[in-house]
Design an enzyme around this catalytic site. Sequence first.
Site, short mmCIF file in Angstrom:
data_model
loop_
_atom_site.label_atom_id
_atom_site.label_comp_id
_atom_site.label_asym_id
_atom_site.label_seq_id
_atom_site.Cartn_x
_atom_site.Cartn_y
_atom_site.Cartn_z
N GLU A 34 0.83 -1.21 0.00
CA GLU A 34 0.00 0.00 0.00
C GLU A 34 0.86 1.26 0.00
O GLU A 34 2.02 1.23 0.42
CB GLU A 34 -0.88 0.02 1.26
CG GLU A 34 -2.35 -0.28 1.00
CD GLU A 34 -3.09 0.82 0.24
OE1 GLU A 34 -2.47 1.56 -0.56
OE2 GLU A 34 -4.31 0.94 0.42
N ASP A 37 -4.27 5.31 6.40
CA ASP A 37 -4.81 6.50 7.05
C ASP A 37 -5.82 6.03 8.10
O ASP A 37 -5.44 5.63 9.19
CB ASP A 37 -5.42 7.36 5.94
CG ASP A 37 -5.83 8.73 6.40
OD1 ASP A 37 -5.16 9.28 7.27
OD2 ASP A 37 -6.80 9.29 5.85
N PHE A 93 -1.86 16.24 4.59
CA PHE A 93 -2.16 15.58 3.33
C PHE A 93 -0.94 15.62 2.42
O PHE A 93 -0.45 16.68 2.07
CB PHE A 93 -3.38 16.19 2.64
CG PHE A 93 -3.95 15.28 1.60
CD1 PHE A 93 -4.73 14.20 1.98
CD2 PHE A 93 -3.65 15.46 0.26
CE1 PHE A 93 -5.23 13.31 1.03
CE2 PHE A 93 -4.13 14.57 -0.69
CZ PHE A 93 -4.92 13.50 -0.30
P1 IMP Z 1 -7.72 4.60 4.58
O1 IMP Z 1 -8.77 3.64 4.13
O2 IMP Z 1 -8.32 5.80 5.29
O3 IMP Z 1 -6.60 3.98 5.35
O4 IMP Z 1 -7.18 5.29 3.26
C1 IMP Z 1 -6.21 4.80 2.50
C2 IMP Z 1 -6.22 5.52 1.17
O5 IMP Z 1 -6.56 6.91 1.31
C3 IMP Z 1 -4.84 5.49 0.58
O6 IMP Z 1 -4.64 4.34 -0.20
C4 IMP Z 1 -4.83 6.77 -0.22
O7 IMP Z 1 -5.38 6.53 -1.51
C5 IMP Z 1 -5.73 7.72 0.51
N1 IMP Z 1 -4.98 8.67 1.36
C6 IMP Z 1 -4.99 8.76 2.71
N2 IMP Z 1 -4.19 9.74 3.14
C7 IMP Z 1 -3.64 10.30 2.04
C8 IMP Z 1 -2.70 11.38 1.83
O8 IMP Z 1 -2.17 12.04 2.74
N3 IMP Z 1 -2.40 11.63 0.54
C9 IMP Z 1 -2.91 10.95 -0.52
N4 IMP Z 1 -3.78 9.93 -0.37
C10 IMP Z 1 -4.14 9.61 0.90
#
Ligand code: IMP
Length: 179
Positions: free
Chosen positions: A98, A102, A151
Amino acid sequence: MRKEIERVLLSEETIKSRIKEMAARLDEEYKGKRPLMVAILKGSVVFFTDLIREMSIDIEMDFMSISSYGNGVKSSGEVKMIKDLDGKIEGKDVIIVEDIIDSGYTLSYLKKLLLARNPSSLKICTLLDKPSRREADIEVDFRGFEVADEFVVGYGLDYAGSYRNLPYIGILKREIYEK
Ligand code: IMP
Ligand code: MG
């Protein structure tokens, strides 16, 4: 540097040297095995291609595409599969690769889905981890860098589809996503 970038968080050199360490760790951990490395499209592609070329052991690769709804800067918690793996994973040592974890919703969904297919093992390798934002309970096995709650874009990571081809990881100016 592009004008939408506040500052560089991780330079090309910093990323490259960390990836070498991660590859060595994976070589060691999977010695004598041939892990199936799964890139989660699209964000992890840049990391994935650099990581596998630093590894010495043989691997297999497959791709999966997942979307956590929306074009914004936050995961909605709702996850959908866009493209499944091409092959079977039963009895294989699977490593999910991955770009960033986040909230953890994407990976907890993926992990559940793949574990049901009876792989011999299933581990998670992520370039970036934002632990302060975690909502789903998820264990990370291999992690490149921990990042603060900002971000970030570049090196595969996007905002609304842009910035993926920056060779470094930078913090996106707030005015870009808050406008
Ligand atoms: P989660 O399901 O919230 O863990 O999100 C994971 C996905 O959110 C990642 O694979 C990214 O596509 C996107 N994401 C989360 N934080 C960022 C960031 O800071 N920059 C760019 N994409 C992010
Ligand atoms: Mg994304």
